[in-house]
Scaffold this motif. Structure first.
Motif, PDB file in Angstrom:
ATOM      1  N   ALA A  13      29.748  12.348  85.074  1.00 35.34           N
ATOM      2  CA  ALA A  13      30.458  11.466  84.151  1.00 35.34           C
ATOM      3  C   ALA A  13      29.555  10.983  83.022  1.00 35.34           C
ATOM      4  CB  ALA A  13      31.021  10.274  84.917  1.00 35.34           C
ATOM      5  N   VAL A  14      28.256  10.828  83.311  1.00 33.94           N
ATOM      6  CA  VAL A  14      27.322  10.286  82.320  1.00 33.94           C
ATOM      7  C   VAL A  14      26.715  11.385  81.454  1.00 33.94           C
ATOM      8  CG1 VAL A  14      25.097   9.103  82.066  1.00 33.94           C
ATOM      9  CG2 VAL A  14      26.792   8.241  83.698  1.00 33.94           C
ATOM     10  N   ARG A  15      26.611  12.588  81.999  1.00 34.06           N
ATOM     11  CA  ARG A  15      25.842  13.641  81.337  1.00 34.06           C
ATOM     12  C   ARG A  15      26.381  14.004  79.956  1.00 34.06           C
ATOM     13  NH1 ARG A  15      24.075  19.326  84.212  1.00 34.06           N
ATOM     14  NH2 ARG A  15      22.659  20.048  82.562  1.00 34.06           N
ATOM     15  N   SER A  16      27.673  14.237  79.840  1.00 28.90           N
ATOM     16  CA  SER A  16      28.232  14.686  78.557  1.00 28.90           C
ATOM     17  C   SER A  16      28.127  13.631  77.460  1.00 28.90           C
ATOM     18  CB  SER A  16      29.687  15.127  78.739  1.00 28.90           C
ATOM     19  OG  SER A  16      29.753  16.287  79.530  1.00 28.90           O
ATOM     20  N   PRO A  17      28.593  12.388  77.691  1.00 29.81           N
ATOM     21  CA  PRO A  17      28.444  11.390  76.620  1.00 29.81           C
ATOM     22  C   PRO A  17      26.992  11.091  76.291  1.00 29.81           C
ATOM     23  CG  PRO A  17      29.273  10.377  78.647  1.00 29.81           C
ATOM     24  CD  PRO A  17      29.348  11.842  78.842  1.00 29.81           C
ATOM     25  N   LEU A  18      26.114  11.163  77.273  1.00 30.28           N
ATOM     26  CA  LEU A  18      24.694  10.935  76.997  1.00 30.28           C
ATOM     27  C   LEU A  18      24.140  12.023  76.095  1.00 30.28           C
ATOM     28  CD1 LEU A  18      22.151   9.287  77.526  1.00 30.28           C
ATOM     29  CD2 LEU A  18      21.767  10.663  79.580  1.00 30.28           C
ATOM     30  N   GLY A  19      24.543  13.270  76.340  1.00 23.18           N
ATOM     31  CA  GLY A  19      24.112  14.369  75.477  1.00 23.18           C
ATOM     32  C   GLY A  19      24.598  14.177  74.055  1.00 23.18           C
ATOM     33  N   SER A  20      25.838  13.675  73.894  1.00 20.12           N
ATOM     34  CA  SER A  20      26.369  13.427  72.554  1.00 20.12           C
ATOM     35  C   SER A  20      25.572  12.349  71.833  1.00 20.12           C
ATOM     36  CB  SER A  20      27.842  13.024  72.652  1.00 20.12           C
ATOM     37  OG  SER A  20      28.619  14.057  73.228  1.00 20.12           O
ATOM     38  N   ILE A  21      25.210  11.294  72.563  1.00 23.20           N
ATOM     39  CA  ILE A  21      24.423  10.210  71.966  1.00 23.20           C
ATOM     40  C   ILE A  21      23.075  10.735  71.491  1.00 23.20           C
ATOM     41  CG2 ILE A  21      23.208   8.049  72.475  1.00 23.20           C
ATOM     42  CD1 ILE A  21      25.533   7.374  74.385  1.00 23.20           C
ATOM     43  N   LEU A  22      22.433  11.549  72.327  1.00 28.42           N
ATOM     44  CA  LEU A  22      21.130  12.100  71.945  1.00 28.42           C
ATOM     45  C   LEU A  22      21.251  13.001  70.722  1.00 28.42           C
ATOM     46  CD1 LEU A  22      19.549  12.905  75.436  1.00 28.42           C
ATOM     47  CD2 LEU A  22      18.622  11.360  73.701  1.00 28.42           C
ATOM     48  N   ASN A  23      22.280  13.841  70.687  1.00 28.03           N
ATOM     49  CA  ASN A  23      22.445  14.754  69.548  1.00 28.03           C
ATOM     50  C   ASN A  23      22.671  13.992  68.247  1.00 28.03           C
ATOM     51  OD1 ASN A  23      22.155  17.054  71.110  1.00 28.03           O
ATOM     52  ND2 ASN A  23      24.344  17.260  71.500  1.00 28.03           N
ATOM     53  N   VAL A  24      23.564  13.004  68.287  1.00 31.03           N
ATOM     54  CA  VAL A  24      23.905  12.264  67.070  1.00 31.03           C
ATOM     55  C   VAL A  24      22.713  11.449  66.568  1.00 31.03           C
ATOM     56  CG1 VAL A  24      25.323  10.395  66.145  1.00 31.03           C
ATOM     57  CG2 VAL A  24      26.372  12.175  67.552  1.00 31.03           C
ATOM     58  N   THR A  25      22.044  10.736  67.473  1.00 30.07           N
ATOM     59  CA  THR A  25      20.929   9.882  67.046  1.00 30.07           C
ATOM     60  C   THR A  25      19.745  10.711  66.556  1.00 30.07           C
ATOM     61  OG1 THR A  25      20.283   9.741  69.389  1.00 30.07           O
ATOM     62  CG2 THR A  25      21.535   7.898  68.467  1.00 30.07           C
ATOM     63  N   GLU A  26      19.486  11.845  67.183  1.00 28.67           N
ATOM     64  CA  GLU A  26      18.393  12.691  66.711  1.00 28.67           C
ATOM     65  C   GLU A  26      18.714  13.276  65.333  1.00 28.67           C
ATOM     66  OE1 GLU A  26      17.846  15.378  69.953  1.00 28.67           O
ATOM     67  OE2 GLU A  26      16.636  13.960  71.113  1.00 28.67           O
ATOM     68  N   MET A  32      20.018  13.856  58.561  1.00 29.39           N
ATOM     69  CA  MET A  32      21.143  14.757  58.289  1.00 29.39           C
ATOM     70  C   MET A  32      22.410  14.002  57.910  1.00 29.39           C
ATOM     71  SD  MET A  32      20.465  17.556  61.333  1.00 29.39           S
ATOM     72  CE  MET A  32      21.735  18.685  60.734  1.00 29.39           C
ATOM     73  N   ASP A  33      22.474  12.711  58.215  1.00 28.95           N
ATOM     74  CA  ASP A  33      23.625  11.890  57.843  1.00 28.95           C
ATOM     75  C   ASP A  33      23.268  10.888  56.753  1.00 28.95           C
ATOM     76  OD1 ASP A  33      25.376  13.097  59.617  1.00 28.95           O
ATOM     77  OD2 ASP A  33      24.828  11.781  61.267  1.00 28.95           O
ATOM     78  N   GLY A  34      22.185  11.124  56.049  1.00 29.25           N
ATOM     79  CA  GLY A  34      21.774  10.208  54.996  1.00 29.25           C
ATOM     80  C   GLY A  34      20.488   9.490  55.361  1.00 29.25           C
ATOM     81  N   HIS A  35      19.899   8.880  54.327  1.00 32.77           N
ATOM     82  CA  HIS A  35      18.625   8.191  54.511  1.00 32.77           C
ATOM     83  C   HIS A  35      18.814   6.909  55.324  1.00 32.77           C
ATOM     84  CE1 HIS A  35      14.627   6.708  53.642  1.00 32.77           C
ATOM     85  NE2 HIS A  35      15.167   5.564  53.241  1.00 32.77           N
ATOM     86  N   LEU A  36      17.874   6.640  56.247  1.00 30.75           N
ATOM     87  CA  LEU A  36      17.883   5.411  57.039  1.00 30.75           C
ATOM     88  C   LEU A  36      16.815   4.466  56.527  1.00 30.75           C
ATOM     89  CD1 LEU A  36      18.161   6.803  60.702  1.00 30.75           C
ATOM     90  CD2 LEU A  36      20.010   5.955  59.244  1.00 30.75           C
ATOM     91  N   SER A  37      17.145   3.197  56.510  1.00 33.20           N
ATOM     92  CA  SER A  37      16.149   2.189  56.149  1.00 33.20           C
ATOM     93  C   SER A  37      15.156   2.053  57.310  1.00 33.20           C
ATOM     94  CB  SER A  37      16.834   0.848  55.897  1.00 33.20           C
ATOM     95  OG  SER A  37      17.359   0.329  57.115  1.00 33.20           O
ATOM     96  N   PRO A  38      13.991   1.443  57.077  1.00 38.02           N
ATOM     97  CA  PRO A  38      13.030   1.249  58.177  1.00 38.02           C
ATOM     98  C   PRO A  38      13.646   0.511  59.374  1.00 38.02           C
ATOM     99  CG  PRO A  38      11.966   0.829  56.086  1.00 38.02           C
ATOM    100  CD  PRO A  38      13.432   1.029  55.773  1.00 38.02           C
ATOM    101  N   ALA A  39      14.460  -0.500  59.110  1.00 37.75           N
ATOM    102  CA  ALA A  39      15.086  -1.239  60.208  1.00 37.75           C
ATOM    103  C   ALA A  39      16.063  -0.350  60.968  1.00 37.75           C
ATOM    104  CB  ALA A  39      15.810  -2.470  59.666  1.00 37.75           C
ATOM    105  N   GLN A  40      16.838   0.454  60.236  1.00 35.37           N
ATOM    106  CA  GLN A  40      17.776   1.354  60.891  1.00 35.37           C
ATOM    107  C   GLN A  40      17.035   2.418  61.710  1.00 35.37           C
ATOM    108  OE1 GLN A  40      19.824   2.595  57.315  1.00 35.37           O
ATOM    109  NE2 GLN A  40      21.662   1.401  57.859  1.00 35.37           N
TER     110      GLN A  40
END
Length: 207
Positions: A13-26, A32-40
């Motif tokens: 139950a945890v594996r799939s959503p956890l993989g999605s979180i890792l992919n998106v945040t990385e 790839m989704d725009g520049h992040l500020s230092p705080a972000q």
């Protein structure tokens, strides 16, 4: 549903959503989704770190499930030869092992693969908890039993285990070692020093 079924369902139950979180945040950290500020960047990095920790917990849980459900095939083995092989495997994993074996010892009814898995994981646990890469692996005969000691001999026993032993994947790794010992018909004891060093004592009856 037994306990193992519940743990397996939780892992899936945890594996799939956890993989999605890792992919998106990385992807976010790569810009790839725009520049992040230092705080972000700091916030997203914290999310990645926490997600990776949870991933390691899941992998440790999967390892536990795989090992405790694998069949045990007992056979008579020379424990001296088996411990020499285990020491070689530990040294390949960057652990420096001092080996102490008696000259004469009875054969042990055990599953060689499971016992090797147990020793490798026990060594990994000690290294993770106290950062020690110099390990003592000792075999002793006591009456009608065989005792395997992994970790430095500890004269000052009786101290509570360090907090790191029970955290996240370390706790699952300790449960894996204890469960493997039980599957092999032995008992696992943990000793702690005042400085937080740990050693594992595995006792097997000689059949």
């Amino acid at each position: 549903m037994n306990d193992l079924d519940l743990l397996r369902n939780i892992h899936h139950a945890v594996r799939s959503p956890l993989g999605s979180i890792l992919n998106v945040t990385e992807m976010m950290l790569l810009g790839m989704d725009g520049h992040l500020s230092p705080a972000q960047t700091t916030s997203v990095t914290c999310i990645v770190d926490d997600a990776q920790k949870l991933h390691r917990v899941g992998e440790a849980l999967l390892d536990y499930l795989r090992l405790v459900e694998s069949p045990v095939h007992l056979q008579a083995v020379d424990p001296n030869l088996l411990l020499r092989s285990a020491a070689e495997n530990l040294q390949k994993a960057d652990a420096r092992v001092s080996l102490q074996l008696p000259e004469l010892v009875s054969h042990l009814q055990t599953d060689p693969r499971h016992l090797n898995d147990l020793l490798v994981r026990a060594a990994r646990l000690i290294q993770r908890v106290d950062g020690e890469t110099n390990l003592s692996l000792r075999l002793e005969t006591q009456g009608d039993g065989l005792d395997i000691y992994l970790g430095d001999p500890l004269p000052d026993l009786g101290f509570p285990p360090p907090d790191a032993l029970l955290k996240a994947e370390n706790g699952i790794l300790f449960l894996t070692c204890r469960r493997l010992t039980t599957l092999l018909g032995g008992k696992l004891n943990l000793t702690c020093s005042a400085g937080g060093r740990i050693a594992l004592h595995i006792c097997f009856p000689v059949r």
